[in-house]
Design a protein around this motif. Structure first.
Motif, short mmCIF file in Angstrom:
data_model
loop_
_atom_site.label_atom_id
_atom_site.label_comp_id
_atom_site.label_asym_id
_atom_site.label_seq_id
_atom_site.Cartn_x
_atom_site.Cartn_y
_atom_site.Cartn_z
N HIS A 22 0.64 -1.05 -0.11
CA HIS A 22 -0.08 0.01 0.02
C HIS A 22 0.88 1.21 -0.12
O HIS A 22 0.53 1.84 0.83
N PRO A 23 1.97 1.06 -0.75
CA PRO A 23 2.57 2.48 -0.76
C PRO A 23 2.29 4.20 -1.19
O PRO A 23 2.21 4.79 -1.05
N ASP A 24 0.98 3.85 -1.97
CA ASP A 24 0.14 5.20 -2.15
C ASP A 24 -0.21 5.58 -0.81
O ASP A 24 -0.79 6.67 -0.85
N LYS A 25 -0.57 4.84 -0.01
CA LYS A 25 -1.27 5.00 1.35
C LYS A 25 -0.56 5.40 2.70
O LYS A 25 -1.36 5.63 3.91
N VAL A 26 1.06 4.88 2.36
CA VAL A 26 1.90 5.76 3.23
C VAL A 26 2.83 6.86 2.71
O VAL A 26 3.37 6.18 2.63
N ASP A 27 2.62 7.79 3.89
CA ASP A 27 3.41 8.92 3.49
C ASP A 27 5.01 8.41 4.15
O ASP A 27 6.07 9.50 3.31
N GLY A 28 5.11 7.44 5.22
CA GLY A 28 6.32 7.34 5.68
C GLY A 28 6.44 6.51 6.82
O GLY A 28 5.49 6.32 7.58
N ILE A 29 7.30 5.87 7.66
CA ILE A 29 7.57 5.22 8.82
C ILE A 29 8.25 6.45 9.87
O ILE A 29 9.81 6.68 9.56
N LYS A 30 7.53 5.99 11.24
CA LYS A 30 8.73 6.85 12.15
C LYS A 30 9.30 5.87 12.71
O LYS A 30 8.35 4.81 13.42
N VAL A 31 10.74 5.74 12.43
CA VAL A 31 11.12 4.44 13.63
C VAL A 31 11.91 4.44 14.91
O VAL A 31 13.24 5.86 15.23
N SER A 32 11.68 4.57 15.74
CA SER A 32 12.06 4.57 16.80
C SER A 32 13.24 3.47 17.64
O SER A 32 12.01 2.53 18.75
N LEU A 33 14.03 3.02 16.94
CA LEU A 33 14.30 1.75 17.63
C LEU A 33 15.83 1.70 18.76
O LEU A 33 16.12 1.08 19.21
N LEU A 34 16.47 3.00 18.54
CA LEU A 34 17.88 3.87 18.75
C LEU A 34 18.84 2.64 18.18
O LEU A 34 19.70 2.62 18.59
N ASP A 35 18.57 2.14 17.08
CA ASP A 35 19.63 1.72 16.46
C ASP A 35 19.97 2.35 14.99
O ASP A 35 19.16 2.18 14.15
N ALA A 36 20.69 2.74 15.06
CA ALA A 36 20.75 3.92 13.73
C ALA A 36 21.45 2.98 12.06
O ALA A 36 20.62 3.15 11.22
N GLU A 37 22.46 1.62 12.79
CA GLU A 37 22.56 0.78 11.45
C GLU A 37 21.25 -0.15 10.56
O GLU A 37 21.37 0.00 9.94
N ARG A 38 20.21 0.01 11.92
CA ARG A 38 18.98 -0.75 11.33
C ARG A 38 17.65 0.18 10.70
O ARG A 38 17.56 -0.01 9.81
N GLU A 39 17.81 1.50 10.91
CA GLU A 39 16.87 2.27 10.63
C GLU A 39 17.60 2.63 9.32
O GLU A 39 17.25 2.71 7.55
N VAL A 40 19.24 2.86 9.49
CA VAL A 40 19.44 3.26 7.46
C VAL A 40 19.37 1.93 6.56
O VAL A 40 18.82 1.95 5.48
N ALA A 41 19.49 0.60 7.06
CA ALA A 41 19.12 -0.46 6.22
C ALA A 41 17.44 -0.95 5.83
O ALA A 41 17.39 -0.48 4.38
N LEU A 42 16.76 -0.35 6.95
CA LEU A 42 15.37 -0.23 6.31
C LEU A 42 15.04 0.87 5.53
O LEU A 42 14.57 0.21 4.78
N ARG A 43 15.81 1.61 5.64
CA ARG A 43 14.68 3.03 4.52
C ARG A 43 15.83 2.44 2.83
O ARG A 43 14.43 3.71 2.01
N ARG A 44 16.67 1.79 2.92
CA ARG A 44 17.08 1.85 1.86
C ARG A 44 16.18 0.73 0.86
O ARG A 44 15.97 0.55 0.05
N ARG A 45 15.10 0.30 1.55
CA ARG A 45 14.45 -1.22 1.55
C ARG A 45 12.69 -0.46 1.33
O ARG A 45 11.75 -1.06 0.90
N LEU A 46 12.99 0.84 1.51
CA LEU A 46 11.74 1.64 1.64
C LEU A 46 10.96 2.06 -0.43
O LEU A 46 11.96 1.93 -1.14
N PRO A 47 9.95 1.50 -0.44
CA PRO A 47 9.69 1.77 -2.11
C PRO A 47 9.37 3.79 -2.40
O PRO A 47 10.23 4.48 -1.16
N HIS A 48 10.29 3.94 -3.27
CA HIS A 48 10.32 5.31 -3.62
C HIS A 48 9.60 6.42 -3.44
O HIS A 48 7.92 5.73 -3.42
N GLY A 49 9.93 7.30 -2.50
CA GLY A 49 8.41 8.29 -2.47
C GLY A 49 7.89 8.11 -1.05
O GLY A 49 6.63 9.04 -0.43
#
Length: 385
Positions: free
Chosen positions: A218-245
């Motif tokens: 449902h990429p058209d219904k998701v503006d973004g994700i707010k990630v609060s895991l206090l793990d910078a490497e995991r956040e970077v890896a996750l954001r690289r897997r997000l659909p465009h936009g």
């Protein structure tokens, strides 16, 4: 003149640092990043309530603080955990907060998003249909108020769901119902122990796969994700897997400068509790990014990390106490009282160190007022000068 703190003596700053504002009603929008500050609520100190009673909120001062955030060009993330959602502020109070803040945002042209959860469910274990209905009720209220929905992580869902498919089914239903793109929300158990195993697994790799599957479908219904895991490497890896936009909004109060600055493969936007006390500094830093000056951005924001790490130290969920304490010292409210009596959740040495770190950053518009209020608190605790 020095002030004696529990960990030693300190010479407070005598002059304030000047951070520029957006300069127009509602604040000039930041260009290179979308930035939300999760905002605290101001308690009514004259209300005769106990920690078990519904929150008594000073609405005028609470809304004035939101105008302060908008004036610096930040968006407001309303009725999130920074507002003591589930830690003193119940759903009735959160609903009123959302309605009032959304109306204020419309009046001043400020950006606002608001938390959609299930915290009206207080009677023990629920089934998935009940959890879904609770989400639907709150989603409707937030959309009707004119705020962008943030689908918050739900304690009731964490307690009820048995498999990743339960999460997929419920979130798919909610996204189909949403009238505009929402922000999803992954709050780690360090912020709320009841959220352990969210997205259907205590294994973060497995949970991430489920989380990303919801977005991918449902990429058209998701503006973004707010990630609060206090793990910078995991956040970077996750954001690289997000659909465009689809944006990644960092909620990492330990590593936010590097995550917002980004790298040659992308960057994070921001939805942060620490930007409540850091609003003027954070806005000024992002404006440096707007000009392409990453070094100046880091030079401004990097020194704030020790304060943030201090406020968010274990047990992390009590960071709100430090946030409200700094708002009092900065003159945004006239007292250090919190809904639910949460002002007692941090020790005097912890608060004293927060004062020192904030003062060294120049966060107090009136350093003399901050020093006077710090001295008054020390006196209450029996620390003589």
């Amino acid at each position: 003149m020095t002030i004696r703190l529990p960990h030693g003596t300190y010479e407070p700053r005598t002059e304030a640092v000047s951070f520029t504002t957006g300069g127009t009603t509602g604040g000039a929008a930041l260009a290179s990043r979308t930035v939300f500050s999760a905002a605290h609520v101001v308690a009514d100190p004259s209300a005769d309530v106990s920690p078990d009673d519904p929150a008594a909120v000073d609405w005028d001062t609470t809304l004035a603080f939101r105008r302060h955030l908008w004036a610096h060009g930040l968006g407001v993330a309303e009725a999130m955990d920074t507002a003591q959602r589930g830690m003193g502020l119940d759903w009735a109070g959160a609903a009123e907060l959302i309605r009032r803040s959304a109306a204020e945002a419309k009046a001043v042209g400020g950006r606002i998003a608001a938390g959609v959860g299930t915290d009206q469910l207080t009677g023990g274990p629920a089934d998935l249909a009940t959890v879904r209905a609770a989400y639907e009720e709150q989603l409707s209220l937030v959309e009707d108020a004119g705020a962008q929905p943030i689908l918050m992580a739900s304690r009731a869902l964490a307690a009820t769901a048995r498999t990743p498919d339960d999460y997929l089914t419920l979130y798919t239903h909610l996204l189909r119902q949403a009238s505009e793109p929402v922000i999803l929300h992954w709050l780690g158990p360090m912020f709320d122990p009841a959220l352990e195993g969210y997205w259907g697994s205590p294994d973060l790799d497995t949970a991430t796969d489920t989380f990303l599957k919801v977005i991918a479908e449902h990429p058209d219904k998701v503006d973004g994700i707010k990630v609060s895991l206090l793990d910078a490497e995991r956040e970077v890896a996750l954001r690289r897997r997000l659909p465009h936009g689809v944006r990644c909004y960092t909620g990492d109060d330990f590593h936010y400068p590097e995550l917002i600055a980004g790298d040659d493969q992308g960057f994070s936007h921001a939805l942060l509790g620490i930007f409540d006390p850091l609003a003027p500094l954070a806005a000024e830093a992002v404006r440096r990014l707007d000009t392409g000056d990453t070094a100046a951005f880091r030079a401004l924001l990097n020194p704030s990390v020790p304060l943030s790490r201090h406020l968010f130290q274990t047990p992390t969920r009590f960071y709100k106490t430090g946030v409200v304490f700094l708002a009092w010292l900065a003159g945004h409210q006239d007292h250090f009282t919190m809904v639910g009596g949460l002002q007692s959740a941090r020790s005097l040495p912890h608060l004293a160190r927060a004062y020192q770190l904030a003062d060294e950053l120049g966060l107090f518009p009136d350093p003399g007022l901050a020093e006077s209020r710090m001295r008054s608190l020390l006196k209450v605790y029996g620390v003589t000068q």
